[in-house]
Design an enzyme around this catalytic site. Structure first.
Site, PDB file in Angstrom:
ATOM      1  N   ASP A 124     -44.156 -48.727 -56.483  1.00  8.70           N
ATOM      2  CA  ASP A 124     -44.646 -47.918 -57.596  1.00  8.70           C
ATOM      3  C   ASP A 124     -44.046 -48.495 -58.869  1.00  8.70           C
ATOM      4  O   ASP A 124     -42.830 -48.447 -59.070  1.00  8.70           O
ATOM      5  CB  ASP A 124     -44.195 -46.462 -57.387  1.00  8.70           C
ATOM      6  CG  ASP A 124     -44.625 -45.546 -58.521  1.00  8.70           C
ATOM      7  OD1 ASP A 124     -45.043 -46.044 -59.586  1.00  8.70           O
ATOM      8  OD2 ASP A 124     -44.543 -44.318 -58.348  1.00  8.70           O
ATOM      9  N   CYS A 138     -51.481 -49.135 -64.089  1.00  6.91           N
ATOM     10  CA  CYS A 138     -50.921 -48.987 -62.739  1.00  6.91           C
ATOM     11  C   CYS A 138     -51.861 -49.493 -61.651  1.00  6.91           C
ATOM     12  O   CYS A 138     -51.419 -49.917 -60.594  1.00  6.91           O
ATOM     13  CB  CYS A 138     -50.460 -47.559 -62.454  1.00  6.91           C
ATOM     14  SG  CYS A 138     -51.787 -46.356 -62.483  1.00  6.91           S
TER      15      CYS A 138
END
Length: 204
Positions: free
Chosen positions: A158, A87
């Site tokens: 995200d 991420c």
């Protein structure tokens, strides 16, 4: 294959950028706090904010409620996170890819090549392309997300979601405060959890 953790450390992030062939006068700096006084020390202009936060049950419940708010922003570069621990890389790509007018690249930049190759792909195809490219990565119980200003709209990106979330209008000079305001919501939802940190991509 598990990727290695990426810290939220401006010096380290700038080294990663430089290693990927990003040159010029934009770099990451620490955001000392998400209240207005913490944000006021961030150099201006700034074009992206990355937030690192713990994945809590409250956050997961909130994300489920938010699922319907995903926008299909075609002007945005968005990619899905499919690799465990990637991420930080996804957040970094979101920060750089959505600021094409600010970021400059070396002639043989690996990052520029990746962005050019994936420009017309879907978020899922971009994720597959990232899996086939070794880039940096990060740690498991924490998660990175990125906020950017694209055409006067504040977007939250995200890689664990299906697409970007639009948080309304913003301007270059209020972007960092507007993004910090949304980040404060993450802190409030975490109810006493203090392991939050943020960096901004600024003209240095």
């Amino acid at each position: 294959m598990e990727w290695q953790p990426m810290e939220i450390n401006p010096e380290m992030l700038n080294k990663v950028l430089s290693g990927l062939g990003v040159c010029g006068s934009w770099g990451f700096v620490d955001v000392l706090g998400l209240e207005d006084e913490g944000v006021s020390s961030v150099p201006s202009p700034s074009c992206a904010l990355m937030l690192l936060f713990p994945l809590t049950q409250q956050h997961e419940s909130f994300r489920q409620q938010q699922a319907g708010k995903v926008s299909g922003g075609t002007d945005l570069y968005f990619l899905k996170q499919t690799v465990v621990n990637s991420c930080g890389t996804v957040a970094l790509l979101h920060a750089v890819a959505n600021n094409p007018t600010h970021i400059e690249y070396d002639g043989d930049s690996a990052l520029k090549k990746f962005l050019d190759e994936t420009a017309n792909m879907t978020p899922a195809q971009r994720a597959t392309h990232l899996e086939n490219n070794q880039v940096e990565a990060d740690n498991v119980n924490f998660h990175f997300i990125t906020f950017v200003n694209v055409k006067g709209q504040l977007y939250e990106l995200d890689g664990r979601m299906e697409g970007p979330v639009n948080h309304g209008t913003t301007k270059d000079d209020s972007f960092i405060k507007d993004a910090a305001r949304v980040c404060r919501g993450f802190v409030e939802r975490a109810e006493g959890e203090v392991r939050f940190s943020a960096v901004a991509l600024c003209h240095t």
